[in-house]
Design a protein around this motif. Sequence first.
Motif, PDB file in Angstrom:
ATOM      1  N   TYR A   1      35.902  33.043  43.442  1.00 27.70           N
ATOM      2  CA  TYR A   1      35.654  33.321  42.018  1.00 27.70           C
ATOM      3  C   TYR A   1      36.954  33.573  41.242  1.00 27.70           C
ATOM      4  O   TYR A   1      37.009  33.309  40.041  1.00 27.70           O
ATOM      5  CB  TYR A   1      34.691  34.494  41.844  1.00 27.70           C
ATOM      6  CG  TYR A   1      33.243  34.123  42.094  1.00 27.70           C
ATOM      7  CD1 TYR A   1      32.633  33.123  41.333  1.00 27.70           C
ATOM      8  CD2 TYR A   1      32.494  34.755  43.072  1.00 27.70           C
ATOM      9  CE1 TYR A   1      31.311  32.773  41.547  1.00 27.70           C
ATOM     10  CE2 TYR A   1      31.166  34.405  43.295  1.00 27.70           C
ATOM     11  CZ  TYR A   1      30.581  33.418  42.534  1.00 27.70           C
ATOM     12  OH  TYR A   1      29.268  33.073  42.750  1.00 27.70           O
TER      13      TYR A   1
ATOM     14  N   HIS B   1      30.630  43.361  45.085  1.00 27.43           N
ATOM     15  CA  HIS B   1      29.893  43.483  43.826  1.00 27.43           C
ATOM     16  C   HIS B   1      28.610  42.660  43.837  1.00 27.43           C
ATOM     17  O   HIS B   1      27.960  42.506  42.802  1.00 27.43           O
ATOM     18  CB  HIS B   1      30.782  43.063  42.653  1.00 27.43           C
ATOM     19  CG  HIS B   1      31.956  43.980  42.453  1.00 27.43           C
ATOM     20  ND1 HIS B   1      31.841  45.206  41.828  1.00 27.43           N
ATOM     21  CD2 HIS B   1      33.252  43.872  42.827  1.00 27.43           C
ATOM     22  CE1 HIS B   1      33.026  45.808  41.816  1.00 27.43           C
ATOM     23  NE2 HIS B   1      33.900  45.016  42.416  1.00 27.43           N
TER      24      HIS B   1
ATOM     25  N   CYS C   1      28.229  31.935  33.458  1.00 28.61           N
ATOM     26  CA  CYS C   1      28.842  32.953  34.338  1.00 28.61           C
ATOM     27  C   CYS C   1      28.190  34.296  34.049  1.00 28.61           C
ATOM     28  O   CYS C   1      27.742  35.000  34.958  1.00 28.61           O
ATOM     29  CB  CYS C   1      30.342  33.098  34.092  1.00 28.61           C
ATOM     30  SG  CYS C   1      31.305  31.585  33.935  1.00 28.61           S
ATOM     31  N   LYS C   2      28.166  34.647  32.763  1.00 30.91           N
ATOM     32  CA  LYS C   2      27.642  35.961  32.351  1.00 30.91           C
ATOM     33  C   LYS C   2      26.189  36.134  32.739  1.00 30.91           C
ATOM     34  O   LYS C   2      25.767  37.212  33.157  1.00 30.91           O
ATOM     35  CB  LYS C   2      27.772  36.123  30.836  1.00 30.91           C
ATOM     36  CG  LYS C   2      29.160  36.541  30.411  1.00 30.91           C
ATOM     37  CD  LYS C   2      29.144  37.260  29.046  1.00 30.91           C
ATOM     38  CE  LYS C   2      30.546  37.359  28.481  1.00 30.91           C
ATOM     39  NZ  LYS C   2      30.959  36.124  27.756  1.00 30.91           N
TER      40      LYS C   2
ATOM     41  N   HIS D   1      26.159  37.088  36.340  1.00 30.99           N
ATOM     42  CA  HIS D   1      26.776  38.411  36.552  1.00 30.99           C
ATOM     43  C   HIS D   1      25.883  39.533  36.042  1.00 30.99           C
ATOM     44  O   HIS D   1      25.792  40.586  36.662  1.00 30.99           O
ATOM     45  CB  HIS D   1      28.134  38.480  35.858  1.00 30.99           C
ATOM     46  CG  HIS D   1      29.171  37.602  36.498  1.00 30.99           C
ATOM     47  ND1 HIS D   1      30.407  37.384  35.954  1.00 30.99           N
ATOM     48  CD2 HIS D   1      29.135  36.887  37.661  1.00 30.99           C
ATOM     49  CE1 HIS D   1      31.096  36.566  36.741  1.00 30.99           C
ATOM     50  NE2 HIS D   1      30.352  36.248  37.778  1.00 30.99           N
TER      51      HIS D   1
ATOM     52  N   LYS E   1      25.623  40.826  39.703  1.00 29.00           N
ATOM     53  CA  LYS E   1      26.943  41.361  40.048  1.00 29.00           C
ATOM     54  C   LYS E   1      27.024  42.790  39.520  1.00 29.00           C
ATOM     55  O   LYS E   1      26.717  43.034  38.359  1.00 29.00           O
ATOM     56  CB  LYS E   1      28.022  40.487  39.416  1.00 29.00           C
ATOM     57  CG  LYS E   1      29.450  40.929  39.694  1.00 29.00           C
ATOM     58  CD  LYS E   1      30.428  39.914  39.079  1.00 29.00           C
ATOM     59  CE  LYS E   1      31.847  40.393  39.135  1.00 29.00           C
ATOM     60  NZ  LYS E   1      32.129  41.483  38.179  1.00 29.00           N
TER      61      LYS E   1
ATOM     62  N   LYS F   1      29.054  46.185  38.274  1.00 24.47           N
ATOM     63  CA  LYS F   1      30.235  46.337  37.407  1.00 24.47           C
ATOM     64  C   LYS F   1      31.473  46.662  38.243  1.00 24.47           C
ATOM     65  O   LYS F   1      31.381  47.328  39.258  1.00 24.47           O
ATOM     66  CB  LYS F   1      30.005  47.462  36.379  1.00 24.47           C
ATOM     67  CG  LYS F   1      28.807  47.199  35.468  1.00 24.47           C
ATOM     68  CD  LYS F   1      29.136  46.223  34.345  1.00 24.47           C
ATOM     69  CE  LYS F   1      27.867  45.798  33.604  1.00 24.47           C
ATOM     70  NZ  LYS F   1      27.882  44.505  33.019  1.00 24.47           N
TER      71      LYS F   1
END
Length: 152
Positions: free
Chosen positions: A38, A94, A142-143, A146, A150, A152
């Motif tokens: 990543y 994460h 991506c967001k 995440h 994912k 923080k």
Amino acid sequence: MKHLTKLLISGAVATSVAGTVYAEGPFEEQIKARQGFYEVVKFNMETLGDMVKGKRDYDPVVAEAAAKNIYSLSTLNNALLWPKGSDSSAADTHAKPEIWSNFDDVKQKHRAWNQAAEKLATNAGKGMGQMKASFGPVGKSCKSCHNDYKTK
Ligand code: HEC
């Protein structure tokens, strides 16, 4: 794991890794490798992001190279990097445990990245306007993953 295997080879790659023997914990090597993966994705995204923000001049050759890297990275078979149990409840990572229980949704999000990246790879060398228009959706892809998968 079979499910995640399919997830990670979605898109252009059609290889099957069924039958592969996966390593047992503590998963340090897998976690290090996927985080490194990543980081490479991020480096290429930042190259384009800096052009969008005016921090560096738009260069069609560089833009196309970075965009093609992002697309290529989205097609890699990274199944070996995601063994079950290598999540944030058990290891220094994460990656949320939900990845392994919401397979269909994660797969969808990976595919959304792959598809947005393909458009970016096609358009990035065609001028700032076209690059910018295709860059936004990749960032969103991506967001989107995440936000749900994912920590923080
Ligand atoms: C399908 C889900 C998914 C998509 C799509 C995705 N990521 Fe991630 N990303 C993750 C997960 C899960 C982690 C946490 C990995 C870990 O810590 O083991 C992560 C971690 C990262 C990290 C931190 C790496 C480190 O050093 O710890 C960066 C940077 C990153 N992603 C960038 C991106 C960018 C940029 C994109 C889009 C171009 C993207 N990711 C798309 C799921 C995704």
